[in-house]
Design a protein around this motif. Sequence first.
Motif, mmCIF file in Angstrom:
data_model
loop_
_atom_site.group_PDB
_atom_site.id
_atom_site.type_symbol
_atom_site.label_atom_id
_atom_site.label_comp_id
_atom_site.label_asym_id
_atom_site.label_seq_id
_atom_site.Cartn_x
_atom_site.Cartn_y
_atom_site.Cartn_z
ATOM 1 N N ALA A 216 17.045 -4.927 19.870
ATOM 2 C CA ALA A 216 16.815 -5.212 21.372
ATOM 3 C C ALA A 216 15.600 -5.207 21.719
ATOM 4 C CB ALA A 216 17.769 -4.187 21.841
ATOM 5 N N GLU A 217 14.929 -6.294 22.461
ATOM 6 C CA GLU A 217 13.715 -6.431 23.088
ATOM 7 C C GLU A 217 13.521 -5.368 24.089
ATOM 8 O OE1 GLU A 217 11.885 -10.214 24.204
ATOM 9 O OE2 GLU A 217 11.624 -10.472 22.114
ATOM 10 N N ARG A 218 14.242 -5.436 25.214
ATOM 11 C CA ARG A 218 14.434 -4.502 26.156
ATOM 12 C C ARG A 218 15.695 -4.071 26.543
ATOM 13 N NH1 ARG A 218 11.085 -8.763 27.102
ATOM 14 N NH2 ARG A 218 12.956 -10.078 27.765
ATOM 15 N N ARG B 200 22.883 -11.463 22.675
ATOM 16 C CA ARG B 200 22.420 -12.776 22.071
ATOM 17 C C ARG B 200 23.230 -13.853 22.243
ATOM 18 N NH1 ARG B 200 20.136 -10.379 16.592
ATOM 19 N NH2 ARG B 200 18.175 -9.738 17.204
ATOM 20 N N HIS B 201 24.557 -13.420 22.317
ATOM 21 C CA HIS B 201 25.529 -14.647 22.693
ATOM 22 C C HIS B 201 25.329 -15.252 23.978
ATOM 23 C CE1 HIS B 201 29.281 -16.688 22.080
ATOM 24 N NE2 HIS B 201 29.621 -16.306 23.088
ATOM 25 N N ALA B 202 24.834 -14.338 25.014
ATOM 26 C CA ALA B 202 24.444 -14.473 26.387
ATOM 27 C C ALA B 202 23.330 -15.296 26.445
ATOM 28 C CB ALA B 202 24.824 -13.531 27.300
ATOM 29 N N GLY B 203 22.403 -15.531 25.444
ATOM 30 C CA GLY B 203 21.051 -15.916 25.448
ATOM 31 C C GLY B 203 20.121 -14.951 25.979
ATOM 32 N N ARG B 204 20.353 -13.675 25.847
ATOM 33 C CA ARG B 204 19.280 -12.559 26.406
ATOM 34 C C ARG B 204 18.887 -11.811 25.256
ATOM 35 N NH1 ARG B 204 22.116 -9.420 28.284
ATOM 36 N NH2 ARG B 204 24.274 -10.428 28.965
ATOM 37 N N LYS B 205 17.639 -11.088 25.310
ATOM 38 C CA LYS B 205 17.182 -10.435 24.387
ATOM 39 C C LYS B 205 17.153 -9.237 25.131
ATOM 40 C CE LYS B 205 14.621 -13.391 21.179
ATOM 41 N NZ LYS B 205 13.501 -13.692 20.574
ATOM 42 N N THR B 206 17.412 -9.102 26.218
ATOM 43 C CA THR B 206 17.416 -7.805 27.146
ATOM 44 C C THR B 206 18.985 -7.371 27.212
ATOM 45 O OG1 THR B 206 15.468 -8.277 28.384
ATOM 46 C CG2 THR B 206 16.924 -6.553 29.413
ATOM 47 N N LYS C 46 21.847 -5.577 28.696
ATOM 48 C CA LYS C 46 22.254 -5.217 30.333
ATOM 49 C C LYS C 46 23.625 -4.487 30.158
ATOM 50 C CE LYS C 46 20.242 -9.004 32.809
ATOM 51 N NZ LYS C 46 20.547 -10.002 33.872
ATOM 52 N N LYS C 47 23.875 -3.866 31.216
ATOM 53 C CA LYS C 47 25.117 -2.856 31.195
ATOM 54 C C LYS C 47 26.457 -3.851 30.993
ATOM 55 C CE LYS C 47 27.700 -0.081 34.535
ATOM 56 N NZ LYS C 47 27.667 0.249 35.983
ATOM 57 N N GLU C 48 26.250 -4.922 31.444
ATOM 58 C CA GLU C 48 27.633 -6.004 30.971
ATOM 59 C C GLU C 48 27.732 -5.992 29.603
ATOM 60 O OE1 GLU C 48 25.331 -8.489 33.611
ATOM 61 O OE2 GLU C 48 25.629 -10.321 32.169
ATOM 62 N N ASP C 49 26.747 -5.924 28.727
ATOM 63 C CA ASP C 49 27.098 -6.169 27.227
ATOM 64 C C ASP C 49 27.629 -5.015 26.753
ATOM 65 O OD1 ASP C 49 25.264 -8.514 27.325
ATOM 66 O OD2 ASP C 49 23.567 -7.224 27.316
ATOM 67 N N ILE C 50 27.405 -3.633 27.048
ATOM 68 C CA ILE C 50 28.229 -2.603 26.919
ATOM 69 C C ILE C 50 29.830 -2.903 27.211
ATOM 70 C CG2 ILE C 50 28.521 -0.177 27.403
ATOM 71 C CD1 ILE C 50 25.006 -1.649 27.005
ATOM 72 N N GLU C 51 29.652 -3.253 28.706
ATOM 73 C CA GLU C 51 31.248 -3.238 29.142
ATOM 74 C C GLU C 51 32.135 -4.232 28.410
ATOM 75 O OE1 GLU C 51 29.951 -1.935 33.935
ATOM 76 O OE2 GLU C 51 30.100 -3.930 33.306
ATOM 77 N N LEU C 52 31.324 -5.478 27.795
ATOM 78 C CA LEU C 52 32.105 -6.416 27.213
ATOM 79 C C LEU C 52 32.669 -5.671 25.807
ATOM 80 C CD1 LEU C 52 33.227 -9.385 26.727
ATOM 81 C CD2 LEU C 52 31.161 -9.686 25.687
ATOM 82 N N VAL C 53 31.732 -5.020 24.949
ATOM 83 C CA VAL C 53 32.122 -4.473 23.904
ATOM 84 C C VAL C 53 32.889 -3.317 23.945
ATOM 85 C CG1 VAL C 53 31.126 -3.322 21.994
ATOM 86 C CG2 VAL C 53 29.684 -5.143 22.966
ATOM 87 N N THR C 54 33.073 -2.517 24.891
ATOM 88 C CA THR C 54 33.764 -1.341 25.244
ATOM 89 C C THR C 54 35.157 -1.592 25.962
ATOM 90 O OG1 THR C 54 32.624 -0.468 26.797
ATOM 91 C CG2 THR C 54 31.846 0.012 24.769
ATOM 92 N N ARG C 55 35.162 -2.931 26.539
ATOM 93 C CA ARG C 55 36.455 -3.389 27.320
ATOM 94 C C ARG C 55 37.792 -2.952 26.457
ATOM 95 N NH1 ARG C 55 35.314 -8.039 24.685
ATOM 96 N NH2 ARG C 55 37.055 -9.297 24.257
#
Lengths: 70, 70
Positions: free
Chosen positions: A20-22, B51-57, B59-68
Motif C-alpha cells: 500500500a502506498e498510503r 487496486r481493483h478500485a484504482g487506488r494505491k491508498t 481506505k476504510k471501504e476496502d477493509i469493509e469489502l473484504v470483511t463483509r
Amino acid sequence: MIEHKISSAPFSRILRNNGAERVSDSAAKAMRDTIEETAENLSKEIIAVARHAGRKTIKKEDIELVTRPR
Amino acid sequence: MIEHKISSAPFSRILRNNGAERVSDSAAKAMRDTIEETAENLSKEIIAVARHAGRKTIKKEDIELVTRPR
C-alpha cells in the motif's frame, strides 16, 4: 468494543509493507477492529481448550491446538 | 516472520479479560504470531480490492469489502 487493546499503527505498517502506498487513518482503525474481534473470538476457543485440559493457565499448546490445520 | 509488528502484550491481556487466570509468555507470543499471520493475509486481500478500485491508498471501504458477511 470501546476500549482498544491493540494499537492501529501496526496495521498501517503491515499494509504498507505489503504494497500500500498510503493508508487512511480510518482504514488502519477498521483493520485493527477486525483483527481485535478475531483475537477476542480466538481467545474464547483457547480458554475452552485450556479448561478442557484442566488448566487455568494458558499454554502455547492451547494456541497450537486451536490453530492446527484441519 | 522474523521482525514482529505487533506486541504480544495485548494478547495476554485479551486472554485474561476473557477468563484466563495466567498466560504463559510463549502462549502470548504464539497467539501474536497467529494473529499477525491473519493480518498479513488480510492485508493482501485489502490491497487487491484497493487496486481493483484504482487506488494505491487504502481506505476504510476496502477493509469493509473484504470483511463483509458472505
